[in-house]
Design a protein around this motif. Structure first.
Motif, PDB file in Angstrom:
ATOM      1  N   ARG A 605       0.812  -1.217   0.000  1.00 15.35           N
ATOM      2  CA  ARG A 605       0.000   0.000   0.000  1.00 15.35           C
ATOM      3  C   ARG A 605       0.850   1.274   0.000  1.00 15.35           C
ATOM      4  O   ARG A 605       0.319   2.369  -0.196  1.00 15.35           O
ATOM      5  CB  ARG A 605      -0.887   0.030   1.248  1.00 15.35           C
ATOM      6  N   THR A 640      -9.859  -0.010   4.720  1.00 13.83           N
ATOM      7  CA  THR A 640     -10.395  -1.117   3.911  1.00 13.83           C
ATOM      8  C   THR A 640     -11.161  -2.139   4.736  1.00 13.83           C
ATOM      9  O   THR A 640     -11.601  -3.151   4.200  1.00 13.83           O
ATOM     10  CB  THR A 640      -9.320  -1.843   3.064  1.00 13.83           C
ATOM     11  N   VAL A 740      -7.479   5.080   0.945  1.00 16.81           N
ATOM     12  CA  VAL A 740      -7.540   3.804   0.220  1.00 16.81           C
ATOM     13  C   VAL A 740      -8.763   2.986   0.637  1.00 16.81           C
ATOM     14  O   VAL A 740      -8.918   1.833   0.227  1.00 16.81           O
ATOM     15  CB  VAL A 740      -6.260   2.961   0.445  1.00 16.81           C
ATOM     16  N   GLN A 820      -1.565  -2.332  -5.933  1.00 16.34           N
ATOM     17  CA  GLN A 820      -1.880  -1.707  -4.641  1.00 16.34           C
ATOM     18  C   GLN A 820      -3.363  -1.729  -4.297  1.00 16.34           C
ATOM     19  O   GLN A 820      -3.724  -1.495  -3.145  1.00 16.34           O
ATOM     20  CB  GLN A 820      -1.418  -0.242  -4.639  1.00 16.34           C
ATOM     21  N   ASN A 822      -7.410  -2.927  -3.747  1.00 17.14           N
ATOM     22  CA  ASN A 822      -8.036  -4.016  -3.011  1.00 17.14           C
ATOM     23  C   ASN A 822      -8.203  -5.248  -3.894  1.00 17.14           C
ATOM     24  O   ASN A 822      -8.564  -5.134  -5.069  1.00 17.14           O
ATOM     25  CB  ASN A 822      -9.421  -3.597  -2.485  1.00 17.14           C
TER      26      ASN A 822
END
Length: 831
Positions: A605, A640, A740, A820, A822
């Motif tokens: 990430r 996330t 993110v 990077q 998901n």
């Protein structure tokens, strides 16, 4: 619209809607829109958007982009449209894909008070807020201010009056306004009559407009009023006093700029009829379109998870002889570490449970002036655990001393230590290292200190708290812990109880990185306390009578996982046997390799780290990153998060969930009636659900519900952050923690019979509210068939996933090196 103004009722209503974020020290995640939790999720979001102007979904353009990228599955979208719109599904699909909507509107809040700007060209916010924030900030200050507010145990307004009585200068520009402060008739209604007029039906609207112009400060004052212990150095302040003071400042500004005789109350400037703040919400096609997109986005992922559970057939090692067992927090950051440990050592067994490990208490470290709460925020402990040590002072640095705030010593230090400080800062740019400025999880307790956990009749009370636990109380807590996770037999020789915390530097939100179940602190003390309890022969004797036979050969060992640095510290002073030492040293190596691999997985990430490097090399870079003064993203924390699984480890052991799942161990066979399940869900819904929703709302509205970028943040009084020195306090999470994050609701899956789950959630109305109003999506997994049942409209209905297969991956290392973003759900380690 109300015709009578009830001050207490309006203040109660205001406090209900204002942000409830605690000071930085106790930053614990919660549902940002808690005020709307009594109604269904989508209705609540529409209401919050209309009334308060919050952005509550991703934009229409963002959803359409996700659809074009394949991140919203068309099959899922069509299923949702058919379910909701029936024969009109194709028409609504066109609206979702091609419809044009005007997203610009004026929320209800702010319309009335905005007339000052429209009618007189006066921006009261820019005139009043800088001074108001500085005064309130000075009053609440916890150690930054050089000069202390003249408190003397006075309330906020009493302290202001004392300032005005004893000062040569005044906070007010007009003498007549200053006199208002001392009038015996002073009340909110008295002041509103001057500003708004005699039409009391407008008063509530005006107060909402005023307070939501700085919802961060108002929310903080409301929180401190209700929970004065949330500040270590407590203050007497109320929302009522804040409003009274601000109303006086408004009158003062109008008098100064326009003259006392040249302005009229707002009711005289009303042209159009205002929509009352609490009037019924009209339907909105745009909001309905967004809600359908939201569900399609969520179920694109949920469907993969539920399909993966049905197809999962992990190659699980079945031996009763375990190399070791590990109890970890349910935290989603522990999901990957557990996976790496199990991959390296198939003989080990890991469990997940809330990171306070079922022992609730206040903690007093050696030399500690204040008590620290180490349990979930809603719990009020009755116990105190004290650290025992040699009394040596902890690490200090003259650079971090209040002496440099004084006029003379400050000048001397700046001319001497100041030069050395500049050199240290320059060196730290190129060689970052731990310093007193680092918020380190390891400093929460000295590794070599002792804890007083035993009740002592000679020292029964301190601050109205029982010092230590009685044997029966210890046994009750260890029993509840072990039965809740299903660990009642086949104990390994060593059982590690691993709390977690985080280290970072230059990070005001450090408490949000620690354990939410420990009120935003590291879980090291809890891990040590419950381990010492479980090691007591007297406790084990009671447990044996209750059906839990812990062998004499089993040793519980506390530990702490630093999730930023990927390091584990073991509180292993009780390991004295040479055979156990050898086992422990072998397992330390397993942990070390697993932590290296975990650091590699996390690194994908981070833009600044090449994930294709060797795990150990990446780990070194992670360690530097954690102490870098200029690193705004030492870790991404719960970013996330999307899932919570309550069930046996075998249910998810063969699934790659990409560090997105809270994992709470539970065995339905140990708890057939749902007794322990109720306690799990009572915690999982508000804690995991609160984490999930704070990330959700901070992501979709970074300006009003989130904290925006942390780069311009300034720490205010050690209790909050604001942009610059005159900004409103920023509730929610900074962009660097949420950028993110995919904003989807938590999918909570429970491995038990649907009827048992239904009976369980109905026992607690506060927990049931989370599920019946769909703030958390609940699924029951039949433990025998693995069929999944979705909780909807008060009952469970079977859900059949649309995904008919889930891809199997052979090499997770290659997978995490690929990109990077998901990942979808994958299967691995299949039999």
């Amino acid at each position: 619209m109300k015709q009578h103004f009830d001050e207490k009722e309006v203040l109660h209503e205001l406090k209900h809607y204002l942000p409830a974020q605690a000071p930085l020290m106790d930053f614990v995640h919660h549902n940002t829109l808690h005020a709307f939790q009594h109604i269904s999720f989508h209705e609540a979001l529409h209401t919050a958007n209309e009334k308060l102007g919050y952005q509550v979904y991703l934009s229409l353009e963002e959803f359409r982009k996700l659809f074009d990228q394949g991140r919203i599955d068309e099959k899922i979208l069509l299923r949702i449209l058919e379910d909701k719109k029936g024969i009109n599904a194709s028409n609504w699909k066109n609206k979702l894909l091609f419809g044009q909507y005007d997203a610009n509107f004026e929320p209800r809040v702010g319309r009335l008070r905005g007339l000052w700007k429209k009618q007189y060209g006066i921006d009261l916010d820019s005139l009043i807020h800088p001074n108001l924030f500085r005064i309130v900030g000075g009053f609440l200050d916890q150690g930054i201010s050089i000069w202390n507010f003249p408190l003397e145990n006075l309330s906020f307004l009493e302290a202001i009056k004392k300032l005005e009585s004893n000062s040569f200068s005044s906070l007010f520009r007009s003498k007549s306004t200053k006199n208002l402060l001392f009038t015996t008739e002073l009340s909110i209604e008295f002041l509103l009559k001057k500003l708004v007029g005699s039409n009391s039906a407008l008063y509530e609207q005006y107060l909402f407009d005023q307070q939501f112009a700085h919802q961060g400060w108002s929310g903080m004052v409301s929180t401190v009023e209700d929970l004065p212990q949330s500040l270590l150095d407590s203050r007497k302040i109320s929302l009522e006093e804040l409003i009274q003071f601000e109303l006086i400042l408004e009158i003062d500004s109008l008098n100064y700029l326009l003259g006392e005789e040249n302005w009229k109350a707002l009711e005289n400037n009303l042209i159009d009829k205002l929509v009352p703040f609490n009037a019924e919400i009209e339907p909105s096609e745009l909001m309905e379109v967004l809600s359908i997109w939201q569900e399609a986005f969520e179920w694109t992922f949920y469907d993969q998870v539920l399909a993966g559970i049905q197809f999962n057939n992990p190659n699980v090692f079945k031996s009763q002889n375990k190399s070791f067992q590990g109890l970890f927090c349910i935290d989603d950051r522990e999901c990957s570490l557990r996976r790496h440990l199990e991959s390296l050592d198939p003989n080990c067994e890991t469990f997940g449970t809330p990171g306070f490990f079922g022992v609730e208490f206040f903690y007093q470290p050696v030399g500690g002036k204040f008590l620290t709460k180490l349990c979930p925020a809603p719990v009020t402990p009755k116990y105190l655990i004290k650290e025992l040590g040699d009394g040596k002072e902890r690490e200090k640095d003259l650079h971090f001393s209040k002496h440099n705030h004084n006029f003379y010593t400050g000048w001397i230090m700046s001319q001497t230590l100041g030069f050395w400080s500049a050199i240290k800062l320059f060196v730290n740019i190129f060689r970052p290292g731990m310093s007193p400025a680092t918020a380190s999880s390891l400093r929460h307790i000295d590794k070599f200190s002792n804890l007083k956990i035993d009740f002592d009749e000679l020292e029964t009370q301190q601050n109205h708290l029982q010092v230590g636990f009685k044997i029966e109380e210890m046994a009750n807590r260890v029993e509840a812990l072990l039965k809740s996770i299903g660990l009642v037999e086949h104990f390994a020789d060593i059982v590690y109880v691993v709390g977690h915390g985080a280290s970072s530097v230059n990070n005001p939100h450090y408490a949000a990185y620690d354990c939410g179940a420990c009120s935003g602190r590291a879980g090291s003390v809890n891990a040590r306390v419950v381990s010492q309890m479980a090691n007591k022969p007297e406790v084990r004797a009671i447990l044996k009578e209750r059906g839990i036979n812990i062998p004499e050969t089993t040793l519980f060992v506390g530990a702490l996982h630093d999730t930023t640095r990927d390091e584990v510290v073991f509180y292993d002073e009780e390991i004295t046997n040479s055979i156990y030492k050898q086992q422990h040293e072998s397992q330390i190596l397993t942990f070390k390799t697993a932590l290296d691999n975990n650091a590699k997985e996390r690194s994908r990430r981070f833009e600044s780290i090449d994930t294709t490097l060797d795990s150990a090399e990446i780990h070194d870079k992670i360690l530097l990153r954690s102490v870098s003064l200029f690193e705004p993203r030492p870790e991404l924390n719960h970013a996330t998060n999307a899932l919570c699984l309550v069930g046996k480890r075998e249910l998810s052991k063969g699934l790659f969930l990409d560090r997105r799942s809270f994992l709470n161990s539970f065995d339905f066979k140990v708890d057939p009636e749902g007794k322990y399940l109720l306690n799990i869900l009572n915690a999982a819904a508000p804690v995991c659900g609160g984490i999930n929703l704070e990330y959700y709302f901070s992501r979709v509205d970074q300006e009003k519900l989130g904290a925006g970028t942390k780069l311009p943040h300034n720490v205010m009084g050690l209790f909050g952050v604001a942009n610059g020195i005159d900004g409103d306090l920023r509730p929610g999470l900074p962009a660097q923690m949420t950028e993110v994050h995919d904003p989807i609701r938590l999918l909570l899956m429970v491995e038990h019979y649907p009827q048992v789950v239904l009976d369980t959630i109905q026992k607690n109305p506060a927990t049931y509210e989370w599920f019946i109003n769909e703030w958390v999506v609940l699924v029951a997994i039949d433990p025998e068939t693995r069929k999944t049942y979705l909780f909807k409209k008060g009952q469970f209905e079977e859900y059949i996933p649309l995904n008919t297969q889930i891809e199997v991956v052979k090499d997770i290392d290659k997978l995490i090196e690929s990109h990077q973003e998901n990942f979808p759900v994958y299967l691995f380690n299949q039999a």
